[in-house]
Scaffold this active site. Structure first.
Site: not given
Length: 219
Positions: A52-53, A56, A124
């Protein structure tokens, strides 16, 4: 009165697990190859993965814009957006994460057949789940792109305030803090989203797509 799926033979017989039997895959009269010929480019699944961050969604959307400007058929499946609808019934346990990625893999496969370059932006975190998504399609159709930004950089960005909440114990099973992230071992692309500019990251992805003959090279 309309018969329910469970009582109507046209729907197949439902098992106790909710899986239908007596169903047959129907092949479209318009093939993927025909769509590629009409549009002038191949379809592919671009699977962006990372913490996260890590960037993406930012990178996937920037690549999507670059493809769109070339007149190519493309679409982004974003992790947060999918959890607003298709996967709104899922949480963040390991089992729910697995089911989340399974559903996305199946949806991405449909986009692939529709002749679209589909870009998926999901943490993922587990290799096995990403490998299952890859196994749904033929070789060369699945391009795993590791957005490689280390945890420190992701925490500095913390655009959603999630790391701070995870550190405070307000979010359980948060990837990188209380739940593992398994980096891709042999991704098709590893992009330094923690150090490179966005333009350079986009150029790296576009160059790969051109080199693989998925999209036409721009002179």
């Amino acid at each position: 009165m309309t018969a329910s799926p469970a009582s109507n033979p046209a729907y197949g017989e439902l098992t106790s697990r909710g899986a239908s039997t007596n169903i047959v895959w129907h092949h479209s009269t318009v093939t993927r190859a025909a769509r590629a010929h009409q549009r002038g480019h191949r379809s592919a699944i671009l699977w962006f993965t990372g913490l996260s961050g890590a960037g993406k969604s930012t990178l996937a959307n920037a690549v999507n814009s670059a493809l769109f400007e070339q007149g190519l058929a493309c679409y982004v499946l974003d992790g947060d957006n999918i959890r607003h609808g298709l996967c709104k019934d899922l949480g963040f346990s390991d089992a729910d994460r697995e089911e989340n990625i399974r559903r996305i893999g199946e949806v991405a496969k449909l986009f692939l057949d529709a002749g679209v370059v589909v870009l998926t932006a999901f943490v993922s975190p587990f290799r096995a789940d990403r490998d299952k998504a890859r196994s749904l399609v033929d070789g060369g159709d699945f391009i795993e792109i590791h957005c490689a930004a280390d945890l420190g950089i992701c925490e500095e960005r913390d655009t959603k305030g999630l790391y701070a909440k995870a550190r405070a114990g307000e979010i359980k099973e948060f990837t990188g803090i209380s739940s593992p992230y398994e980096e891709p071992e042999n991704p098709e692309l590893r992009v330094d989203t923690g150090g490179q500019s966005l333009d350079d990251c986009v150029a790296q992805v576009i160059s790969h797509l051109e080199s693989q003959g998925i999209i036409p090279a721009v002179n």
